[in-house]
Structure formats: structure tokens, C-alpha cells
Design a protein around this motif. Structure first.
Motif, PDB file in Angstrom:
ATOM      1  N   ALA A   1      35.963 -12.427  -7.098  1.00  0.00           N
ATOM      2  CA  ALA A   1      36.971 -12.839  -8.080  1.00  0.00           C
ATOM      3  C   ALA A   1      36.349 -13.038  -9.461  1.00  0.00           C
ATOM      4  O   ALA A   1      36.948 -12.676 -10.484  1.00  0.00           O
ATOM      5  CB  ALA A   1      37.654 -14.117  -7.608  1.00  0.00           C
ATOM      6  N   LEU A   2      35.149 -13.587  -9.489  1.00  0.00           N
ATOM      7  CA  LEU A   2      34.463 -13.754 -10.771  1.00  0.00           C
ATOM      8  C   LEU A   2      34.130 -12.405 -11.396  1.00  0.00           C
ATOM      9  O   LEU A   2      34.343 -12.189 -12.592  1.00  0.00           O
ATOM     10  CB  LEU A   2      33.175 -14.559 -10.567  1.00  0.00           C
ATOM     11  N   MET A   3      33.612 -11.502 -10.592  1.00  0.00           N
ATOM     12  CA  MET A   3      33.223 -10.194 -11.124  1.00  0.00           C
ATOM     13  C   MET A   3      34.428  -9.398 -11.608  1.00  0.00           C
ATOM     14  O   MET A   3      34.343  -8.660 -12.593  1.00  0.00           O
ATOM     15  CB  MET A   3      32.446  -9.422 -10.061  1.00  0.00           C
ATOM     16  N   GLN A   4      35.545  -9.539 -10.926  1.00  0.00           N
ATOM     17  CA  GLN A   4      36.752  -8.837 -11.357  1.00  0.00           C
ATOM     18  C   GLN A   4      37.246  -9.332 -12.715  1.00  0.00           C
ATOM     19  O   GLN A   4      37.937  -8.605 -13.431  1.00  0.00           O
ATOM     20  CB  GLN A   4      37.843  -8.989 -10.300  1.00  0.00           C
ATOM     21  N   SER A   5      36.892 -10.565 -13.070  1.00  0.00           N
ATOM     22  CA  SER A   5      37.289 -11.103 -14.376  1.00  0.00           C
ATOM     23  C   SER A   5      36.256 -10.810 -15.457  1.00  0.00           C
ATOM     24  O   SER A   5      36.426 -11.229 -16.606  1.00  0.00           O
ATOM     25  CB  SER A   5      37.519 -12.611 -14.281  1.00  0.00           C
ATOM     26  N   GLY A   6      35.160 -10.121 -15.096  1.00  0.00           N
ATOM     27  CA  GLY A   6      34.179  -9.722 -16.101  1.00  0.00           C
ATOM     28  C   GLY A   6      32.880 -10.490 -16.081  1.00  0.00           C
ATOM     29  O   GLY A   6      32.005 -10.250 -16.920  1.00  0.00           O
TER      30      GLY A   6
END
Length: 432
Positions: free
Chosen positions: A386-391
Motif C-alpha cells: 500500500a505504501l509503494m502504490q502511493s509512491g
């Protein structure tokens, strides 16, 4: 004299009791020699009380602490200098310095005798394995006569503060994403990284100084090109420390939170030495601007006393950071996150900041059954995804992980970790 009588030891009181018994016996038996013995037994403790009482308020003490700030596991040296200000020599002196429990047992040092106006120094070392700020002292001096018949104590009110800061480990030089966001001396840094041939250029404008013509770019483009004006450039970074009590596991110096505090300290000091304007923000609300010359001390002093807080939430941390958005680079050290908390952290990307996260799997600091361990690892990977999907760039941290080995991933990205998290998400979706 009255203070000296109150300081009589068990031996001194026994002498007085023996003197009283001898005097009574001498009166009953009519023995003058026994009366002389009674007088002698009584005079000895009285003279000791007079001797000790006279020198009670004629001592001076000075304590020096070197250094005043030490990392966890290091030692500090305490030097006590005691001076006899009176004309009479002292008896035996017992020095006891009061220490907090975390610094070990109280040191006790015996000084046999101090002559008139004589001074003597003694030293001892302390070691702390727990961060914090500790008060050393006051010093208690017990004065006694050579026969041990009278003993008086005096406490010197002066204390010193010893700050035990987290360990700072050296980190390798890594080119970080977003490291040139900001203002201050940009061209010098750009040339140092890319070389003179890659100097930023633009088309020639009427009135430009011909000495700024960049001939290689002119030959390549076929138009007259000049070097751009130097713009002020300041690399800015914000280090975040998660202090949520439920986000960390373990106890004492080996807890996941202690790893996080040491990591935050190491990253902050490393970035300051690299020339960044640095800001440290903790989940408990601390906000330290560590740009000035004494910034390392401010950072470490703040992290020496930071504690877990059961009331802290990720939402409050994000709001606090965004109250004064500096842009640039954001590096966070977080304990275990839920997917919802990871999505809240995406708000820090709103201003285009480059965000790097060291995400601790704090359940690895516990001895869990196999099934519970698998579930915790899946939750950890899902939050990371989820963190990586937000950048965010995410670096996973397990128990036993070493920050110097993990630090290069902050520059390379988290592709491998992203693949593992994506697989975990796929598996979890299939189970549902």
C-alpha cells in the motif's frame, strides 16, 4: 559537639555504655582504678565526636564529568576532587556518589586522610545500556575518626547530568532520490556528480556575458548557449520517527523501538554531514530543526529521551509534518503498519516530496507460533505494498537487520520487496 554526639557509631555508643557500667561498678565497689577506666572509656568517644564535628563543614567538593553525552553502551568518567579547607587533618572519608539504577551500583571510595588544606581526587566510570538523561549526585561524604567511634554524613548538593544517546552507526554514501530538491550552491554539486560537460545551459540572450558561453553545448546544438545563472540550492530532508506503542514489540535495549531510534539517529546525522537542512519529527510531537552547527547535539538529545506513546496515531504525525512542509526528501522509520495507516501516509506525497520508508516487521522481535508468524508477515507485506502504490520507497526491516546493509536500498528502490509484497497480496486475494 551536638552533631558529633548524634553521629556516634555503635562502637562509640558501646564505649559510653561500658563507661557508665564501669562508673556504677566503681561506686558500688569503691574501686578508684575502675573509675579511671570509666573516665577513659567515656572520654574517647567524646573526643572522637568533637574531632569529627569540628571538620564537618570544612570540606569542598568538585565533580567533573567527561563526556557529558555518551552513546548507549559507552562509558563516562567521573572525577571527584575533595579538598580539606580546615587546618586540622581529617579522619577516614568514605565517598558515595548517588547514581540512578540504570548507571549501576553506587560507587564507594575510601580516602584515608586529608591533611590541612590538602586535596585529593578519585575517579570511577559508569556505563549505561539504556537511553535517557540521568542525574549524577549528590555526593555523600561520611567522615569518621581513626577508631571508628563517630561518623557524620554530609551531602554536597551539586549534581551533573549525563545524557545517554542512541548509537549512531556510519552509513555508506548513497545517491538518494530527490536529493537536489531545494535551493543553494546547485551548480557546484551538479558538476561534482555529473562533470563539467553536463553543466545546465540555455540559449544566448542579448546582454549575456560572453564569458559564460558554453562552447561544447554551442557546437552540439548549432546555437549560441550560455551557462545558467547559479541558483541558491539547499537540499532538505525530514526524518520521521514512529513512536506508536502498538507499532513496536520487544523489551529493553533489544526492542524494535530501540532499533528504530538508533536508525533515525544514524540517518539524521548522516544527512546532516552530507549538507542537508534537516528536520526531525517524532510521533509524540517533537519537531527539531537541526540545521545549525549544534544540530547533531540537538538531534541526539531529543532522541535520548524519546519514548513510546500509546496515544499517538499516524494521522497526527502526518498532520504535524504537513503543518510546515519543507518538501525535499522524507525518510521515515516506522513500526508495523496497518493497510489503513499506510494509506494515510500517502498524504505526505501530496507536495511532491520523495518519501523513503524503513518499515519494521516488529512481530519478528517476538517468538510467535508458525501460523501467527505467517499472518504477521502477510500483514506486513500488504502494508508495504500500500505504501509503494502511493509512491513511497519501502525497505523492509526484520529482527537482526543492520542499517548500513539496508541503507543502499534507499537509493536503489524497493523492486524486490515490491515483488514479494505483490505476491503476498495476490495470495491474500486468492484466499478471500
Amino acid at each position: 559537639m551536638r552533631d558529633g554526639l548524634r553521629g556516634l557509631t555503635t562502637r562509640g555508643r558501646s564505649f559510653l555504655a561500658a563507661a557508665l557500667a564501669a562508673a556504677v561498678s566503681a561506686g558500688i565497689l569503691g574501686e578508684k582504678d575502675l573509675l579511671r577506666v570509666a573516665v577513659l572509656l567515656a572520654v574517647l568517644p567524646l573526643l572522637a565526636a568533637l574531632y569529627v564535628g569540628r571538620s564537618r563543614y570544612k570540606l569542598a567538593c568538585h565533580r567533573s564529568l567527561d563526556p557529558h553525552r555518551v552513546p548507549v553502551g559507552a562509558t563516562a568518567r567521573m572525577v571527584l576532587r575533595l579538598q580539606n579547607l580546615s587546618r586540622l587533618p581529617t579522619g577516614t572519608l568514605l565517598l558515595e556518589d548517588r547514581l540512578p539504577y540504570a548507571l549501576g551500583s553506587r560507587p564507594r571510595v575510601v580516602l584515608e586522610r586529608l591533611g590541612a588544606h590538602q586535596a585529593s581526587s578519585v575517579a570511577y566510570t559508569v556505563r549505561a545500556d539504556v537511553r535517557g538523561r540521568y542525574e549524577v549526585g549528590p555526593l555523600v561524604v561520611r567522615m569518621t575518626d581513626p577508631f571508628g567511634l563517630c561518623e557524620l554524613s554530609r551531602a554536597f548538593p551539586g549534581t551533573d547530568s549525563l545524557t545517554v544517546v542512541p548509537q549512531v552507526v556510519p552509513l555508506p554514501a548513497v545517491r538518494l532520490p530527490g536529493e537536489y530538491a531545494g535551493s543553494g550552491e546547485s551548480r557546484a554539486r551538479s558538476v561534482a556528480v555529473h562533470g563539467e560537460d553536463d553543466a545546465a545551459t540555455r540559449e544566448y540572450r542579448r546582454g549575456d556575458d560572453l564569458r559564460r558561453v558554453h562552447w561544447k553545448s554551442t557546437a552540439r546544438t548549432g546555437e549560441l548557449m550560455v551557462r545558467r545563472e547559479e541558483q541558491p540550492w539547499e537540499s532538505r530532508a525530514t526524518v520521521l520517527l514512529d513512536t506508536r506503542a502498538y507499532g513496536h514489540q520487544g523489551d529493553g535495549p533489544t526492542a524494535s523501538f530501540e532499533w528504530a531510534v538508533s536508525a533515525a539517529a544514524s540517518i539524521a546525522v548522516h544527512l546532516r554531514q552530507a549538507g542537508y537542512k534537516l528536520r526531525l519529527v517524532t510521533g509524540s510531537g517533537a519537531d527539531v530543526n537541526a540545521t545549525e552547527g549544534a544540530g547533531d547535539g540537538l538531534l541526539l538529545d531529543q532522541l535520548a529521551e524519546v519514548r513510546l506513546d500509546e496515544r499517538v496515531e499516524i494521522t497526527a504525525l502526518v498532520q504535524h509534518v504537513r503543518q510546515r512542509s519543507d518538501g525535499g526528501l522524507i525518510i521515515g522509520v516506522f513500526g508495523s503498519l496497518s493497510t489503513a495507516e499506510a494509506e494515510v501516509l500517502s498524504g505526505l506525497r501530496a507536495n511532491g516530496a520523495t518519501c523513503v520508508c524503513f518499515l519494521l516487521d516488529s512481530s519478528a522481535w517476538l517468538n510467535l507460533p508458525a501460523q501467527a508468524r505467517t499472518e504477521a508477515a502477510q500483514a506486513h507485506d500488504t502494508a508495504a505494498l500500500a505504501l509503494m502504490q502511493s509512491g513511497w520507497r519501502v525497505i523492509g526491516v526484520d529482527h537482526g537487520g543492520r542499517l548500513p546493509a539496508l541503507w543502499p536500498q534507499a537509493g536503489r528502490g524497493s523492486q524486490g520487496f515490491a515483488l514479494r509484497a505483490a505476491m503476498a497480496e495476490t495470495v491474500a486475494g486468492g484466499v478471500r
